[in-house]
Design a protein around this motif. Structure first.
Motif, PDB file in Angstrom:
ATOM      1  N   UNK A  18       1.468  -6.575 -12.337  1.00 48.37           N
ATOM      2  CA  UNK A  18       0.742  -7.373 -11.340  1.00 48.37           C
ATOM      3  C   UNK A  18      -0.582  -6.707 -10.985  1.00 48.37           C
ATOM      4  N   UNK A  19      -1.473  -7.492 -10.372  1.00 48.18           N
ATOM      5  CA  UNK A  19      -2.751  -6.950  -9.924  1.00 48.18           C
ATOM      6  C   UNK A  19      -2.578  -6.184  -8.624  1.00 48.18           C
ATOM      7  N   UNK A  20      -3.488  -5.270  -8.400  1.00 48.82           N
ATOM      8  CA  UNK A  20      -3.483  -4.544  -7.137  1.00 48.82           C
ATOM      9  C   UNK A  20      -3.794  -5.519  -6.008  1.00 48.82           C
ATOM     10  N   UNK A  45      -7.587   1.442   4.343  1.00 49.95           N
ATOM     11  CA  UNK A  45      -6.513   0.501   4.056  1.00 49.95           C
ATOM     12  C   UNK A  45      -5.515   1.020   3.050  1.00 49.95           C
ATOM     13  N   UNK A  46      -4.472   0.230   2.885  1.00 49.72           N
ATOM     14  CA  UNK A  46      -3.427   0.460   1.892  1.00 49.72           C
ATOM     15  C   UNK A  46      -3.357  -0.731   0.959  1.00 49.72           C
ATOM     16  N   UNK A  47      -3.283  -0.435  -0.315  1.00 45.68           N
ATOM     17  CA  UNK A  47      -3.112  -1.445  -1.347  1.00 45.68           C
ATOM     18  C   UNK A  47      -1.872  -1.069  -2.156  1.00 45.68           C
ATOM     19  N   UNK A  48      -1.376  -2.012  -2.942  1.00 47.22           N
ATOM     20  CA  UNK A  48      -0.244  -1.700  -3.803  1.00 47.22           C
ATOM     21  C   UNK A  48      -0.357  -2.452  -5.121  1.00 47.22           C
ATOM     22  N   UNK A  49       0.282  -1.887  -6.120  1.00 44.12           N
ATOM     23  CA  UNK A  49       0.296  -2.511  -7.436  1.00 44.12           C
ATOM     24  C   UNK A  49       1.677  -2.365  -8.038  1.00 44.12           C
ATOM     25  N   UNK A  50       2.311  -3.501  -8.270  1.00 42.44           N
ATOM     26  CA  UNK A  50       3.620  -3.531  -8.911  1.00 42.44           C
ATOM     27  C   UNK A  50       3.436  -3.669 -10.415  1.00 42.44           C
ATOM     28  N   UNK A  51       4.424  -3.271 -11.200  1.00 43.85           N
ATOM     29  CA  UNK A  51       4.309  -3.373 -12.664  1.00 43.85           C
ATOM     30  C   UNK A  51       3.984  -4.800 -13.101  1.00 43.85           C
ATOM     31  N   UNK A  78       3.349   0.979  -6.607  1.00 46.77           N
ATOM     32  CA  UNK A  78       2.553   2.177  -6.333  1.00 46.77           C
ATOM     33  C   UNK A  78       1.578   1.805  -5.217  1.00 46.77           C
ATOM     34  N   UNK A  79       1.595   2.600  -4.171  1.00 49.46           N
ATOM     35  CA  UNK A  79       0.755   2.336  -3.008  1.00 49.46           C
ATOM     36  C   UNK A  79      -0.463   3.263  -3.046  1.00 49.46           C
ATOM     37  N   UNK A  80      -1.631   2.670  -2.779  1.00 48.32           N
ATOM     38  CA  UNK A  80      -2.883   3.404  -2.830  1.00 48.32           C
ATOM     39  C   UNK A  80      -3.594   3.353  -1.476  1.00 48.32           C
ATOM     40  N   UNK A  81      -4.143   4.472  -1.094  1.00 44.16           N
ATOM     41  CA  UNK A  81      -4.974   4.566   0.103  1.00 44.16           C
ATOM     42  C   UNK A  81      -6.424   4.294  -0.295  1.00 44.16           C
ATOM     43  N   UNK A  82      -7.196   3.713   0.607  1.00 42.35           N
ATOM     44  CA  UNK A  82      -8.574   3.323   0.294  1.00 42.35           C
ATOM     45  C   UNK A  82      -9.457   3.504   1.515  1.00 42.35           C
ATOM     46  N   UNK A  83     -10.709   3.919   1.280  1.00 42.96           N
ATOM     47  CA  UNK A  83     -11.687   4.018   2.364  1.00 42.96           C
ATOM     48  C   UNK A  83     -13.019   3.461   1.874  1.00 42.96           C
ATOM     49  N   UNK A  84     -13.726   2.782   2.785  1.00 41.26           N
ATOM     50  CA  UNK A  84     -15.041   2.236   2.490  1.00 41.26           C
ATOM     51  C   UNK A  84     -16.076   2.905   3.373  1.00 41.26           C
ATOM     52  N   UNK A  85     -17.210   3.223   2.763  1.00 42.44           N
ATOM     53  CA  UNK A  85     -18.319   3.761   3.524  1.00 42.44           C
ATOM     54  C   UNK A  85     -19.504   2.806   3.437  1.00 42.44           C
TER      55      UNK A  85
END
Length: 115
Positions: free
Chosen positions: A42-44, A34-40, A91-98
């Motif tokens: 604010x929470x991710x 997935x993709x998440x984001x966090x603005x100044x 700021x956009x963050x990539x995420x992976x779950x195993x």
């Protein structure tokens, strides 16, 4: 496991960007990404998630404008962002779950939507 994002930058309102996230050190096939984001100040927050092409989730704020996809042969997940708005700046963050609860994040990439 390492996730490396690319494709961010500065774009005018109404413009488009395509983020890419390449994974290294594991096979990502079948695992939620997935993709998440966090603005100044604010929470991710989650932007979009994908398990397979038939299983995608989008935040209400991006539905109809963003599209998440993945290429398991390349261990890569994408986020096509159209009709960008100033409120998409973050700021956009990539995420992976195993399995077993292991989670990994990318280093983050800046997306700025401004005149």
């Amino acid at each position: 496991v390492q996730l490396v994002e690319s494709g961010g930058g500065l774009v005018q309102p109404g413009g488009s960007l395509r983020l890419s996230c390449a994974g290294f050190g594991a096979t990502f096939r079948g695992n939620p990404m997935g993709w998440y984001r966090q603005a100044p100040g604010k929470q991710r927050e989650v932007v979009a998630r994908i398990i397979k092409s038939s299983s995608r989730y989008y935040a209400e704020s991006v539905k109809g404008r963003f599209t998440i996809s993945r290429d398991d042969a390349k261990n890569t997940v994408y986020l096509q962002m159209n009709s960008l708005k100033p409120e998409d700046t973050a700021v956009y963050y990539c995420h992976v779950e195993f399995l077993g609860g292991r989670n990994y994040w990318g280093q983050g990439i800046q997306v700025t939507v401004s005149q």
